[in-house]
Write a protein that holds these residues in place. Structure first.
Motif, PDB file in Angstrom:
ATOM      1  N   GLU A 111       2.715 -30.472 116.705  1.00 41.15           N
ATOM      2  CA  GLU A 111       2.929 -29.028 116.656  1.00 41.15           C
ATOM      3  C   GLU A 111       1.855 -28.401 115.779  1.00 41.15           C
ATOM      4  O   GLU A 111       1.306 -29.045 114.885  1.00 41.15           O
ATOM      5  N   ARG A 112       1.567 -27.123 116.039  1.00 43.25           N
ATOM      6  CA  ARG A 112       0.656 -26.397 115.146  1.00 43.25           C
ATOM      7  C   ARG A 112       1.363 -26.147 113.830  1.00 43.25           C
ATOM      8  O   ARG A 112       2.489 -25.642 113.791  1.00 43.25           O
ATOM      9  N   GLY A 144       7.124 -22.278 106.423  1.00 42.66           N
ATOM     10  CA  GLY A 144       6.880 -22.532 107.832  1.00 42.66           C
ATOM     11  C   GLY A 144       6.246 -23.892 108.069  1.00 42.66           C
ATOM     12  O   GLY A 144       6.673 -24.645 108.950  1.00 42.66           O
ATOM     13  N   ALA A 145       5.227 -24.229 107.281  1.00 44.75           N
ATOM     14  CA  ALA A 145       4.555 -25.513 107.437  1.00 44.75           C
ATOM     15  C   ALA A 145       5.494 -26.666 107.116  1.00 44.75           C
ATOM     16  O   ALA A 145       5.503 -27.692 107.805  1.00 44.75           O
ATOM     17  N   GLN A 146       6.302 -26.502 106.081  1.00 46.09           N
ATOM     18  CA  GLN A 146       7.248 -27.569 105.724  1.00 46.09           C
ATOM     19  C   GLN A 146       8.304 -27.747 106.812  1.00 46.09           C
ATOM     20  O   GLN A 146       8.689 -28.883 107.130  1.00 46.09           O
ATOM     21  N   PHE A 147       8.739 -26.647 107.392  1.00 48.64           N
ATOM     22  CA  PHE A 147       9.702 -26.758 108.480  1.00 48.64           C
ATOM     23  C   PHE A 147       9.094 -27.522 109.656  1.00 48.64           C
ATOM     24  O   PHE A 147       9.759 -28.360 110.276  1.00 48.64           O
ATOM     25  N   MET A 148       7.813 -27.259 109.984  1.00 46.71           N
ATOM     26  CA  MET A 148       7.183 -27.961 111.093  1.00 46.71           C
ATOM     27  C   MET A 148       7.029 -29.440 110.798  1.00 46.71           C
ATOM     28  O   MET A 148       7.120 -30.280 111.713  1.00 46.71           O
ATOM     29  N   ARG A 149       6.832 -29.805 109.547  1.00 49.86           N
ATOM     30  CA  ARG A 149       6.795 -31.230 109.191  1.00 49.86           C
ATOM     31  C   ARG A 149       8.148 -31.878 109.463  1.00 49.86           C
ATOM     32  O   ARG A 149       8.237 -32.976 110.018  1.00 49.86           O
ATOM     33  N   LEU A 150       9.208 -31.199 109.058  1.00 53.64           N
ATOM     34  CA  LEU A 150      10.555 -31.715 109.317  1.00 53.64           C
ATOM     35  C   LEU A 150      10.838 -31.772 110.815  1.00 53.64           C
ATOM     36  O   LEU A 150      11.381 -32.757 111.326  1.00 53.64           O
ATOM     37  N   TRP A 151      10.471 -30.721 111.526  1.00 61.95           N
ATOM     38  CA  TRP A 151      10.753 -30.636 112.951  1.00 61.95           C
ATOM     39  C   TRP A 151      10.075 -31.762 113.725  1.00 61.95           C
ATOM     40  O   TRP A 151      10.685 -32.387 114.586  1.00 61.95           O
ATOM     41  N   THR A 152       8.787 -32.009 113.440  1.00 61.93           N
ATOM     42  CA  THR A 152       8.080 -33.051 114.181  1.00 61.93           C
ATOM     43  C   THR A 152       8.665 -34.433 113.903  1.00 61.93           C
ATOM     44  O   THR A 152       8.723 -35.275 114.804  1.00 61.93           O
TER      45      THR A 152
END
Length: 239
Positions: A111-112, A144-152
């Motif tokens: 993800e971006r 936002g970036a931390q959420f994307m780390r969790l999401w991936t």
């Protein structure tokens, strides 16, 4: 140690690679309304075929055949099952990724990192209470970036288990304070059944890999790149 072979690429490769797809895949690709989505899908599936053939050069990329396992996870079909190869693929608007392992379950997501999202709204549906508390403790600009780390990581786990969207994301709880640690799976699995690796790319994407392994140790990643915009700046087992 589990070895995870990872390939990264971009949708720009779709035009030249679509010839290796089977008729059903070309039909599926043609069904996408938007060219961006179509190219991303084509690039991911051609990348997968080329990756499998790199692991087993005697099989041409166009020869591989696939089927869906219970739960929907794609797997090799027919005589190709005997190879023991397992795989997962992911595609984002500007990046595609594929992981291939031998005999062990695996999952991948890309993800971006700077994707515009509503962290609070998504967190209520997909983050654990502890994860939401951790996000709120961060400066607003970093959430936002931390959420994307969790999401991936959650997506990679869901693909590796084969449950996909049936995975209880809100009960799947990661701690990224010191490396990558699962505090709870939410599905009855042992917390150390899978190991994880996560890194960022030079073009601002975050990639997460999950693989079944021994006592939760991260897999060894062997990285292959097929597009300049997917060059890697960091590979590690922590965010």
């Amino acid at each position: 140690m589990t070895v995870a072979h990872v390939w990264l690429g971009g949708p720009s490769e779709a035009d030249t690679n679509a010839t290796v797809l089977c008729d059903a895949e070309r039909t599926r690709a043609a069904s996408f309304r938007f060219e961006r989505d179509r190219n991303s899908w084509i690039a991911a599936h051609t990348l997968l075929r080329r990756a499998l053939s790199e692991r087993m050069p005697e099989v041409a990329p166009s020869a591989w055949r696939f089927e869906s396992a219970p739960g929907g996870r794609p797997e090799l079909a027919g005589p190709f099952k005997a190879t023991g190869l397992r795989f997962s693929l992911a595609h984002a608007p500007e990046a595609v990724a594929c992981v291939v392992t031998q005999e062990v379950s695996c999952g991948i997501d890309v993800e971006r990192l700077a994707r515009a999202i509503d962290v609070e709204a998504l967190g209520r549906r997909t983050a654990s209470a502890a994860e939401r508390a951790g996000l709120q403790a961060l400066p607003a600009a970093d959430r936002g970036a931390q959420f994307m780390r969790l999401w991936t990581l959650k997506e990679a786990y869901a693909k590796a288990t084969g449950r996909g969207l049936a995975t209880p994301f809100g009960s799947l709880d990661f701690d990224l304070t010191d490396g990558i640690v699962i505090r709870a799976t939410g599905d009855g699995r042992s917390n150390d059944e899978f190991g994880f690796v996560q890194w960022t790319t030079s073009d601002g994407h975050v990639v997460a890999v999950a693989a079944s392994t021994c006592r939760g140790r991260p897999p060894q990643v062997v990285l292959h790149t097929s597009a300049a915009n997917a060059s890697v700046t960091r590979v590690c087992s922590s965010p």
